[in-house]
Motif scaffolding. Structure first.
Motif, PDB file in Angstrom:
ATOM      1  N   TRP A  35      -1.651  -2.050   5.579  1.00  0.00           N
ATOM      2  CA  TRP A  35      -2.759  -1.384   4.884  1.00  0.00           C
ATOM      3  C   TRP A  35      -2.249  -0.015   4.489  1.00  0.00           C
ATOM      4  CZ3 TRP A  35      -5.251   3.224   6.002  1.00  0.00           C
ATOM      5  CH2 TRP A  35      -6.574   3.400   5.574  1.00  0.00           C
ATOM      6  N   PHE A  36      -2.083   0.212   3.191  1.00  0.00           N
ATOM      7  CA  PHE A  36      -1.595   1.530   2.776  1.00  0.00           C
ATOM      8  C   PHE A  36      -2.535   2.138   1.738  1.00  0.00           C
ATOM      9  CE2 PHE A  36       1.023   4.232  -0.078  1.00  0.00           C
ATOM     10  CZ  PHE A  36       1.164   5.279   0.818  1.00  0.00           C
ATOM     11  N   PRO A  37      -3.162   3.249   2.082  1.00  0.00           N
ATOM     12  CA  PRO A  37      -4.146   3.861   1.182  1.00  0.00           C
ATOM     13  C   PRO A  37      -3.502   4.869   0.234  1.00  0.00           C
ATOM     14  CG  PRO A  37      -4.088   5.073   3.238  1.00  0.00           C
ATOM     15  CD  PRO A  37      -3.004   4.005   3.332  1.00  0.00           C
ATOM     16  N   TYR A  39      -3.697   8.493  -0.526  1.00  0.00           N
ATOM     17  CA  TYR A  39      -4.272   9.570   0.271  1.00  0.00           C
ATOM     18  C   TYR A  39      -4.064  10.872  -0.468  1.00  0.00           C
ATOM     19  CZ  TYR A  39       0.414  10.974   1.854  1.00  0.00           C
ATOM     20  OH  TYR A  39       1.709  11.399   1.916  1.00  0.00           O
ATOM     21  N   GLY A  40      -4.794  11.881  -0.054  1.00  0.00           N
ATOM     22  CA  GLY A  40      -4.633  13.157  -0.719  1.00  0.00           C
ATOM     23  C   GLY A  40      -5.986  13.755  -1.023  1.00  0.00           C
ATOM     24  N   PRO A  41      -6.104  14.376  -2.190  1.00  0.00           N
ATOM     25  CA  PRO A  41      -7.353  15.099  -2.441  1.00  0.00           C
ATOM     26  C   PRO A  41      -8.496  14.177  -2.849  1.00  0.00           C
ATOM     27  CG  PRO A  41      -5.866  15.366  -4.290  1.00  0.00           C
ATOM     28  CD  PRO A  41      -5.155  14.515  -3.290  1.00  0.00           C
ATOM     29  N   VAL A  63       4.297  -1.009  -0.141  1.00  0.00           N
ATOM     30  CA  VAL A  63       3.975  -0.416  -1.439  1.00  0.00           C
ATOM     31  C   VAL A  63       4.436  -1.394  -2.514  1.00  0.00           C
ATOM     32  CG1 VAL A  63       4.348   1.568  -2.936  1.00  0.00           C
ATOM     33  CG2 VAL A  63       4.423   1.849  -0.461  1.00  0.00           C
TER      34      VAL A  63
END
Lengths: 181, 361
Positions: A35-37, A39-41, A63
């Motif tokens: 599970w790779f989201p 991410y960040g702002p 990815v």
């Protein structure tokens, strides 16, 4: 079996948690998961996406630039990910807010009116489970029984009373899935 | 089956620290690793194992608290992301100079400067060649899965105490932020005072009695002859690391004509690229250094006898590729492929790089 999925929409739609429930369901049937989201702002109203992979074998890249399935919840995500589906892949989208529907002819395309259904039920929070139910109807990669087990494992005990409501939302999604082409 | 969970890499660093009997964590929040301290604070291990968790006023303070805790023979750790590690560089060098154990986790983001909060591998030089001043090395572990994030906390402490030298887990924003299935190990109790005395009593500040001289933790030595002896002792440790503790993984390297060298998330992406290349009938393999220092140069040199070329895949402008070249020693072609600025290379880009830089180039 390996299933590579992108789930994409607005922050606040439950994109990441839908992916997490799917990943937990995979674990419940002894699969490898990742599970790779993004991410960040990101925040409510911004875009959010998560790549979920379920596989019977060791997972290589978390990815990806090609997916078996795209679960699409807004126009920006449709524009970004439609071209990244493998030929013959599945695209499921919520038509709410979609003004340019998908155009590819080499995909299996489905609609689920999750936003409207959740609003009619007066429970906007079950939106992502309706969409997940629709996906599992189109591609039953995990058993509903394992989704239930996954919810039991991932939710704290005090929230277990919410599980029946979530399972009903899954069923509603299954029933309301519409095949476009 | 042990305790199976779905966890983020960052969360599992925290859980593994508690489970391996870590005495203290000192840190300061920074994206993309803030979940480490968040998880520790939520888990409140001080109630369970007595482990101290403290948010310091800065990264400089964190690393100096590490120096203090390590001086008492305790298992202490910190975590940060690239700019924070730069702030710690002085303290890390002091720890290496004072021969103190300790675990430092770097969940890399793009730089230089504040750069970006997106993932990167641009701190390879910093981690493996020094980072701080003065001819020292860290024992550097590079996990490529959430499971290894868990396993390497304990391993990092083990090597760090074996060598009385700081160890680093060098990871990246992808491995830190992604969730995977992880099997957690059973709890190991924290060392008792008696065990600390047994393990580190010969050098640590465990309480002086009249039978021994005081133990002073310092990196300062004003007499050059003595300092050179110190330097020689440090260098002997680094050599011993190279002889005893090199770790790597090979995937389909046996018959490979083209070998990708990659660590961390790049090795996961490259594993997929190897599958895609094999589907095309190209004999590709993946060599993954697990310890970045000590670097597996002997094995790479052996593989260079048969391979037609190496491609170092890293999320930077070409750092580990220098170590690959120093391992291959001109036997065959070595190229680099990387993305920067927080962009994650895709498996198909790696395939194209093999085709254009090694096969066609």
């Amino acid at each position: 079996m390996t299933e590579e999925i992108i789930i994409a929409g607005f922050g606040g739609q439950g994109v990441l948690s839908m992916g997490k429930i799917l990943a937990y369901s995979g674990i419940m049937q002894d699969q490898e998961v990742s599970w790779f989201p993004s991410y960040g702002p990101e925040m409510r109203g911004g875009t959010a996406n998560v790549t979920v992979i379920l596989s019977d074998d060791r997972i290589s890249s978390p990815v990806l630039n090609q997916f078996d399935t795209a679960i699409i919840l807004n126009q920006q995500s449709l524009d970004k990910f439609e071209s990244m589906l493998k030929p013959g892949g599945i695209l499921i989208y919520d038509p709410n807010g979609i003004f340019n529907p998908p155009t590819r002819t080499d995909l299996k395309i489905f609609k689920i009116d999750g936003t409207r259904l959740a609003a009619e039920k007066g429970q906007p929070k079950i939106f992502n489970m309706i969409v997940l139910g629709a996906f599992l109807k189109a591609k039953p990669i995990v058993k509903i029984e394992n989704v239930r087990k996954g919810l039991e494992k991932s939710l704290p005990e005090r929230h277990h009373k919410l599980i029946p409501m979530n399972l009903e939302a899954l069923e509603l999604g299954e029933q309301e899935l519409v095949e476009v082409r | 089956m042990g305790d199976i969970r779905l966890m983020k890499g960052n969360e599992v660093i925290a859980e593994a620290a508690i489970r391996c009997g870590c005495d203290a964590y000192f840190g300061y929040p920074i994206t993309p690793q803030s979940e480490v301290m968040e998880t520790l604070m939520a888990r409140a291990p001080w109630e369970e194992t007595g482990m101290v968790v403290l948010q310091a006023e800065s990264e400089v303070a964190s690393i100096n608290m590490l120096f203090g805790g390590a001086s008492a023979g305790k298992k202490v750790m910190t975590s940060s992301s690239s700019p924070g590690i730069s702030l710690m560089a002085e303290g890390i060098s002091y720890m290496a100079g004072a021969e103190l154990p300790g675990l430092i986790v770097n969940v890399q983001r793009g730089g230089p400067g504040l750069g970006t909060i997106q993932p990167s591998q641009a701190d390879y030089f910093q981690a493996t060649k020094g980072g701080g001043h003065g001819d020292y090395r860290l024992f550097v572990l590079a996990p490529n899965s959430v499971q290894e994030m868990a396993d390497f906390v304990d391993l990092g402490f083990e090597k760090s105490f074996k060598y009385r030298n700081p160890a680093m887990i060098l990871t990246d924003g992808v491995i830190g932020q992604m969730m995977e299935k992880v099997e957690l190990t059973a709890f190991k109790p924290r060392w008792t005072d008696l065990q600390v005395e047994e393990i580190s009593g010969s050098w640590a500040a465990t309480g002086k009695n009249k039978n021994r001289k005081q133990h002073i933790m310092t990196s300062l030595e004003m007499v050059s002859e003595r300092q050179e002896k110190n330097n020689e002792r440090f260098q002997a440790k680094y050599k011993q690391m190279q002889e005893e503790d090199v770790m790597f993984e090979e995937i389909q390297c046996d018959d490979a004509e083209y070998i990708i060298v990659a660590y961390g998330v790049s090795s996961r992406i490259s594993a997929k690229a190897v599958d895609l290349l094999r589907e095309k009938g190209i004999k590709a393999g993946l060599f993954r250094p697990i310890t970045l220092f000590p670097f597996p140069n002997k094995r790479i040199n052996e593989l260079a006898d048969k391979a037609k070329g190496f491609l170092s895949v890293e999320m930077n402008a070409g750092q580990m590729v220098e170590d690959v070249r120093l391992s291959v020693l001109g036997k065959t072609k070595v190229e680099h492929f990387g993305r920067m600025g927080g962009i994650i290379a895709t498996p198909s880009e790696v395939v194209e790089a093999i085709e254009s830089k090694l096969i066609g180039g």
